[in-house]
Scaffold this motif. Structure first.
Motif, PDB file in Angstrom:
ATOM      1  N   ARG A  37       0.833  -1.201   0.000  1.00 52.19           N
ATOM      2  CA  ARG A  37       0.000   0.000   0.000  1.00 52.19           C
ATOM      3  C   ARG A  37       0.872   1.257   0.000  1.00 52.19           C
ATOM      4  N   ALA A  38       1.949   1.237   0.753  1.00 49.80           N
ATOM      5  CA  ALA A  38       2.854   2.390   0.804  1.00 49.80           C
ATOM      6  C   ALA A  38       3.453   2.651  -0.576  1.00 49.80           C
ATOM      7  N   GLY A  39       3.861   1.583  -1.263  1.00 53.25           N
ATOM      8  CA  GLY A  39       4.413   1.744  -2.607  1.00 53.25           C
ATOM      9  C   GLY A  39       3.388   2.271  -3.584  1.00 53.25           C
ATOM     10  N   VAL A  40       2.182   1.745  -3.511  1.00 51.44           N
ATOM     11  CA  VAL A  40       1.109   2.200  -4.406  1.00 51.44           C
ATOM     12  C   VAL A  40       0.736   3.642  -4.095  1.00 51.44           C
ATOM     13  N   GLN A  41       0.745   4.009  -2.816  1.00 51.53           N
ATOM     14  CA  GLN A  41       0.430   5.389  -2.429  1.00 51.53           C
ATOM     15  C   GLN A  41       1.467   6.355  -2.990  1.00 51.53           C
ATOM     16  N   GLU A  42       2.746   5.959  -2.958  1.00 57.25           N
ATOM     17  CA  GLU A  42       3.798   6.799  -3.544  1.00 57.25           C
ATOM     18  C   GLU A  42       3.567   6.991  -5.035  1.00 57.25           C
ATOM     19  N   ALA A  47       1.672  10.398  -9.524  1.00 58.44           N
ATOM     20  CA  ALA A  47       0.764  10.564 -10.669  1.00 58.44           C
ATOM     21  C   ALA A  47      -0.138  11.774 -10.471  1.00 58.44           C
ATOM     22  N   LEU A  48      -0.625  11.983  -9.263  1.00 59.48           N
ATOM     23  CA  LEU A  48      -1.487  13.140  -8.997  1.00 59.48           C
ATOM     24  C   LEU A  48      -0.713  14.449  -9.120  1.00 59.48           C
ATOM     25  N   GLU A  49       0.525  14.459  -8.678  1.00 62.23           N
ATOM     26  CA  GLU A  49       1.360  15.658  -8.813  1.00 62.23           C
ATOM     27  C   GLU A  49       1.600  15.976 -10.288  1.00 62.23           C
ATOM     28  N   TYR A  50       1.887  14.941 -11.079  1.00 58.19           N
ATOM     29  CA  TYR A  50       2.088  15.128 -12.519  1.00 58.19           C
ATOM     30  C   TYR A  50       0.809  15.629 -13.173  1.00 58.19           C
ATOM     31  N   LEU A  51      -0.327  15.080 -12.765  1.00 62.22           N
ATOM     32  CA  LEU A  51      -1.607  15.511 -13.315  1.00 62.22           C
ATOM     33  C   LEU A  51      -1.872  16.971 -12.981  1.00 62.22           C
ATOM     34  N   LYS A  52      -1.519  17.380 -11.773  1.00 61.21           N
ATOM     35  CA  LYS A  52      -1.710  18.778 -11.376  1.00 61.21           C
ATOM     36  C   LYS A  52      -0.857  19.701 -12.255  1.00 61.21           C
ATOM     37  N   LYS A  53       0.385  19.284 -12.543  1.00 59.69           N
ATOM     38  CA  LYS A  53       1.250  20.087 -13.415  1.00 59.69           C
ATOM     39  C   LYS A  53       0.665  20.175 -14.823  1.00 59.69           C
ATOM     40  N   LEU A  54       0.134  19.054 -15.310  1.00 58.40           N
ATOM     41  CA  LEU A  54      -0.478  19.067 -16.645  1.00 58.40           C
ATOM     42  C   LEU A  54      -1.691  19.993 -16.692  1.00 58.40           C
ATOM     43  N   HIS A  55      -2.503  19.946 -15.652  1.00 57.76           N
ATOM     44  CA  HIS A  55      -3.663  20.837 -15.613  1.00 57.76           C
ATOM     45  C   HIS A  55      -3.214  22.293 -15.635  1.00 57.76           C
ATOM     46  N   ALA A  56      -2.168  22.603 -14.890  1.00 54.22           N
ATOM     47  CA  ALA A  56      -1.680  23.984 -14.854  1.00 54.22           C
ATOM     48  C   ALA A  56      -1.193  24.422 -16.234  1.00 54.22           C
ATOM     49  N   GLN A  57      -0.601  23.503 -16.983  1.00 53.83           N
ATOM     50  CA  GLN A  57      -0.057  23.843 -18.293  1.00 53.83           C
ATOM     51  C   GLN A  57      -1.103  23.819 -19.398  1.00 53.83           C
ATOM     52  N   CYS A  58      -2.074  22.923 -19.304  1.00 57.24           N
ATOM     53  CA  CYS A  58      -2.935  22.636 -20.452  1.00 57.24           C
ATOM     54  C   CYS A  58      -4.365  23.146 -20.347  1.00 57.24           C
ATOM     55  N   ASP A  59      -4.862  23.325 -19.155  1.00 58.26           N
ATOM     56  CA  ASP A  59      -6.258  23.723 -19.035  1.00 58.26           C
ATOM     57  C   ASP A  59      -6.461  25.136 -19.557  1.00 58.26           C
ATOM     58  N   GLU A  60      -7.541  25.308 -20.297  1.00 51.69           N
ATOM     59  CA  GLU A  60      -7.872  26.640 -20.776  1.00 51.69           C
ATOM     60  C   GLU A  60      -8.568  27.385 -19.655  1.00 51.69           C
ATOM     61  N   ARG A  61      -8.239  28.631 -19.565  1.00 52.82           N
ATOM     62  CA  ARG A  61      -8.789  29.459 -18.512  1.00 52.82           C
ATOM     63  C   ARG A  61      -9.611  30.547 -19.177  1.00 52.82           C
ATOM     64  N   ALA A  62     -10.823  30.726 -18.733  1.00 53.69           N
ATOM     65  CA  ALA A  62     -11.700  31.733 -19.321  1.00 53.69           C
ATOM     66  C   ALA A  62     -11.182  33.124 -18.969  1.00 53.69           C
ATOM     67  N   GLU A  63     -11.123  33.985 -19.991  1.00 51.45           N
ATOM     68  CA  GLU A  63     -10.681  35.353 -19.762  1.00 51.45           C
ATOM     69  C   GLU A  63     -11.760  36.122 -19.010  1.00 51.45           C
ATOM     70  N   THR A  64     -11.327  36.971 -18.111  1.00 54.22           N
ATOM     71  CA  THR A  64     -12.290  37.820 -17.428  1.00 54.22           C
ATOM     72  C   THR A  64     -12.651  38.984 -18.342  1.00 54.22           C
ATOM     73  N   TYR A  65     -13.708  39.675 -17.994  1.00 55.03           N
ATOM     74  CA  TYR A  65     -14.129  40.823 -18.796  1.00 55.03           C
ATOM     75  C   TYR A  65     -13.018  41.863 -18.853  1.00 55.03           C
ATOM     76  N   GLU A  66     -12.346  42.096 -17.726  1.00 54.48           N
ATOM     77  CA  GLU A  66     -11.281  43.108 -17.697  1.00 54.48           C
ATOM     78  C   GLU A  66     -10.125  42.722 -18.624  1.00 54.48           C
ATOM     79  N   GLU A  67      -9.778  41.432 -18.645  1.00 54.57           N
ATOM     80  CA  GLU A  67      -8.686  40.983 -19.525  1.00 54.57           C
ATOM     81  C   GLU A  67      -9.068  41.152 -20.991  1.00 54.57           C
ATOM     82  N   ARG A  68     -10.297  40.759 -21.337  1.00 54.23           N
ATOM     83  CA  ARG A  68     -10.741  40.917 -22.734  1.00 54.23           C
ATOM     84  C   ARG A  68     -10.781  42.378 -23.128  1.00 54.23           C
TER      85      ARG A  68
END
Length: 111
Positions: A37-42, A47-68
């Motif tokens: 279990r300890a090995g699988v948890q690691e 994997a979750l940390e890598y997924l978080k990095k991918l989300h930060a790089q790849c997810d589209e973020r809606a522009e706010t009215y002020e930015e547009r």
């Protein structure tokens, strides 16, 4: 009754022996499972940390009215500046071509 007691004692001794062996086997199984279990948890944490990095790089973020609005105003300002540059260059080209045309016309009429 001593014979019965002897049989009962032997039976209980065998029960204790089997229960002790089962307990040892279960302890060993728990230790192995905990280690697994300890090995699988690691792996999951990595994997979750890598997924978080991918989300930060790849997810589209809606522009706010002020930015547009800011982007649109910057684009309009750039277009106005380009129009002024083109208008001033066109005026210069028209002035210089008129001079050339007059001199060509004077040259043609003299010939």
């Amino acid at each position: 009754q001593t014979k019965e007691n002897e049989i009962e004692k032997t039976t209980k001794d065998q029960d204790v022996k089997y229960k002790t062996k089962e307990s040892v086997d279960l302890d060993k199984s728990v230790a192995e499972t905990s280690s697994d279990r300890a090995g699988v948890q690691e792996e999951l944490d990595a994997a979750l940390e890598y997924l978080k990095k991918l989300h930060a790089q790849c997810d589209e973020r809606a522009e706010t009215y002020e930015e547009r609005k800011a982007r649109f105003e910057a684009e309009i300002a750039g277009l106005k500046e380009a129009l002024q540059v083109l208008e001033s260059e066109t005026a210069l080209v028209q002035r210089s071509s008129r001079r050339h045309l007059r001199s060509v016309a004077a040259h043609i009429s003299a010939a």
